[in-house]
Design an enzyme around this catalytic site. Structure first.
Site, mmCIF file in Angstrom:
data_model
loop_
_atom_site.group_PDB
_atom_site.id
_atom_site.type_symbol
_atom_site.label_atom_id
_atom_site.label_comp_id
_atom_site.label_asym_id
_atom_site.label_seq_id
_atom_site.Cartn_x
_atom_site.Cartn_y
_atom_site.Cartn_z
ATOM 1 N N ARG B 51 -16.799 -58.712 -120.978
ATOM 2 C CA ARG B 51 -15.656 -58.520 -120.307
ATOM 3 C C ARG B 51 -14.343 -59.124 -121.086
ATOM 4 O O ARG B 51 -14.740 -59.961 -122.114
ATOM 5 C CB ARG B 51 -15.792 -58.829 -118.862
ATOM 6 N N ALA B 53 -10.479 -57.852 -122.199
ATOM 7 C CA ALA B 53 -9.917 -56.561 -122.954
ATOM 8 C C ALA B 53 -10.544 -56.415 -124.189
ATOM 9 O O ALA B 53 -10.927 -55.513 -124.403
ATOM 10 C CB ALA B 53 -8.339 -56.516 -122.787
ATOM 11 N N ASP B 237 -4.556 -57.698 -119.920
ATOM 12 C CA ASP B 237 -5.586 -56.704 -119.838
ATOM 13 C C ASP B 237 -4.778 -55.440 -120.338
ATOM 14 O O ASP B 237 -5.351 -54.381 -120.978
ATOM 15 C CB ASP B 237 -6.268 -56.336 -118.693
ATOM 16 N N ASN B 247 -3.083 -58.247 -115.485
ATOM 17 C CA ASN B 247 -4.228 -59.229 -115.816
ATOM 18 C C ASN B 247 -5.055 -59.644 -114.489
ATOM 19 O O ASN B 247 -4.566 -58.886 -113.489
ATOM 20 C CB ASN B 247 -3.363 -60.646 -116.512
ATOM 21 N N LYS B 248 -5.960 -60.138 -114.610
ATOM 22 C CA LYS B 248 -6.762 -60.760 -113.682
ATOM 23 C C LYS B 248 -6.152 -60.981 -112.117
ATOM 24 O O LYS B 248 -5.129 -61.519 -112.172
ATOM 25 C CB LYS B 248 -7.837 -61.890 -113.826
#
Lengths: 344, 344
Positions: B51, B53, B237, B247-248
């Site tokens: 995991r 990017a 990401d 992003n997360k």
């Protein structure tokens, strides 16, 4: 609250015994615990078997009453003082604890004979519990008017029947809106580290068939940004005279995000949670709890062996982020609550 | 990255086999997995064994190369197309996946004979991996200049060596600042629901003895409000042409809180994460993952049986909250990254 079809309070007294719903066991197990002495009452508060500002307040009030009721005459005043000190030292942030312990203690010591003092202690504690239920119903009735049909409401932590004596603070308006047939949906922050949202708020909502979804605390901003949240309601552990509010860690984050997204942010709390001796949030002590609440789950380590954690249990939401405070006396702007001082 | 004293990349290729560090096992177990065919590569990406990017990008690049290398001539182009489609359908948000799969695929089909095409595929994939490592080192060098002595830095999720091929994006400046003898402290958001902060970022920092503490995502606001955080750095990401960054989940929350508390908020990412075909964050697809990531922990149910969850895995941080984007070409304001289009 209805659990499996029966009505319960979160905390009550039967004879000399204090009964609580063990909140560390929900939602897997529904268990009633008996607390028979001061040590057991303090441990239940410390370990969060009973939690939520008004519920802690009620448990501690019964705790003082129990100490008075079960002490021999020769050690009555010594034990009473010991109970007061021990209870006040359990948890530092929630104000109802300080409010009720002092209230019941003072009522007892003002009574001139010990037999009457014992009865008076029980009466005072029971009065707080009953008044808290009434206050929560009033909060529900006032708050419900803010909830329009089809509203999607975010709540953080558990400010439900479990956190109070019954009915809840933040969940009271939600309960009444649902009972009144409004179509509502509740976003439940899971509320790390102890997951009171995922475990307790979801439990209460599921028991009453109120539509809801649990979300990671990280996702509240996403749903706000996407226009999927119409209002936020949380409880409070202590409100300062200027309207700053201490509540479960993460509440400040949600309040800032709500303001940024033009979403109204409400605090729901009874007058017993307001501490007029704190001028602002800066005066409210913040409890730090054990790092294992973050580092382990069901006693299994999540994190690397060498990694520590910092675990503040509460934060302060400054008044400027709070749209209104829903109390049993009505809904007030944060700077108006100072006017409630004499009503309390 | 150093793990138990040895150097590792998060993903690499040996002969026909793709090797990855299994990120779902850390920090408890350090395990190297072998991925020997397309099904295994796709499953590893889907289940987040690999995991982050750039790490996903590298694994997928090797996946295409592996498909080319292991296909008989008669089904070479069919298999290649199948591999491309399957890999592009694993996860929708991280852009490096789309960037590398298309890059390696196009290089292969442009090569006129199959033997050369196989070699070209491997070379292209390896080139991406090596360039990502170089990019991360450059990001570290540029970003390190932003970190002053005694800085306390918040990071969210894992944008470390594990999330890239090596070295990291957000963690690269932190690594170099530490190597350069700066006294720094890292606040690690645990990053629910999958806890990449508590598990992976803390693991990397602990392995390199960089001082840090894990916090509940809910507590970041508290520490910002108390003046205990000097800067925020996260990875991304996918970055849109206008500087909005996916992003997360939770990154948007931290960015809003940083702005509210006048704390600089940086995104660190290589050019391979920038998607110039997305004009803004609104064009970036957001992956929703299984609700069990929230409702259960180690396969034990946390929540009531009747309670569902909503689980967006990413959010969009609008450019206005981003102080700067740290790339291998330097640090840019979000509205300047459009100028990098031709460099990519």
């Amino acid at each position: 609250m209805k659990i499996k079809g029966n009505n319960y309070r979160s905390v009550w007294m039967e004879h000399n015994s204090i009964k609580i719903i063990d909140q560390t066991k929900l939602p897997e197990k529904f268990e009633i615990l008996e607390l028979n002495n001061l040590t057991e009452v303090c441990e239940a508060i410390l370990s969060m078997k009973v939690r939520g500002a008004p519920a802690i307040g009620a448990a501690a009030a019964f705790g003082i009453a129990q100490a008075a009721f079960t002490s021999a005459e020769s050690e009555f005043y010594t034990n009473l003082k010991k109970a007061k000190t021990a209870l006040l030292n359990t948890r530092p942030t929630a104000f109802d604890l300080f409010y009720t312990v002092n209230k019941v203690y003072n009522a007892i010591i003002k009574t001139d004979n010990i037999k009457n003092a014992r009865i008076c202690g029980l009466k005072e504690a029971q009065k707080f519990a009953d008044e808290n239920v009434e206050a929560c119903i009033k909060i529900g009735e006032y708050g419900e008017k803010l909830i329009k049909n089809n509203f999607r409401i975010l709540t953080h932590c558990n400010a439900g029947a479990l956190a109070t004596v019954d009915f809840g603070t933040a969940l009271a308006p939600i309960r009444i809106a649902h009972q009144n047939g409004k179509n509502i949906f509740v976003f439940v922050d899971e509320t790390r580290p102890r997951l009171q949202g995922a475990k307790l708020t979801a439990f209460e909502l599921a028991e009453e068939n109120i539509p809801h979804s649990i979300i990671a605390d990280n996702a509240a901003g996403y749903f706000m940004q996407n226009g999927e949240i119409d209002m936020v309601i949380t409880g409070a552990d202590r409100i300062a005279a200027n309207g700053d509010a201490a509540n479960k860690i993460g509440t400040y984050e949600k309040a800032v995000l709500a303001k940024e997204n033009n979403i109204p942010f409400y605090i729901a709390a009874p007058l017993s949670t307001i501490d007029f001796t704190c001028n602002s949030g800066e005066d409210i002590p913040i409890e730090f709890r054990d790092e294992d609440e973050i580092l382990a789950f069901n006693e299994i380590r999540i994190a690397p062996a060498k990694s520590p954690a910092k675990n503040p249990a509460f934060d302060i939401t400054p008044a400027k982020y709070i749209t209104g405070i829903i109390t049993e006396k009505g809904i007030f702007k944060p700077d108006e609550i100072i006017n409630l001082k004499e009503k309390k």
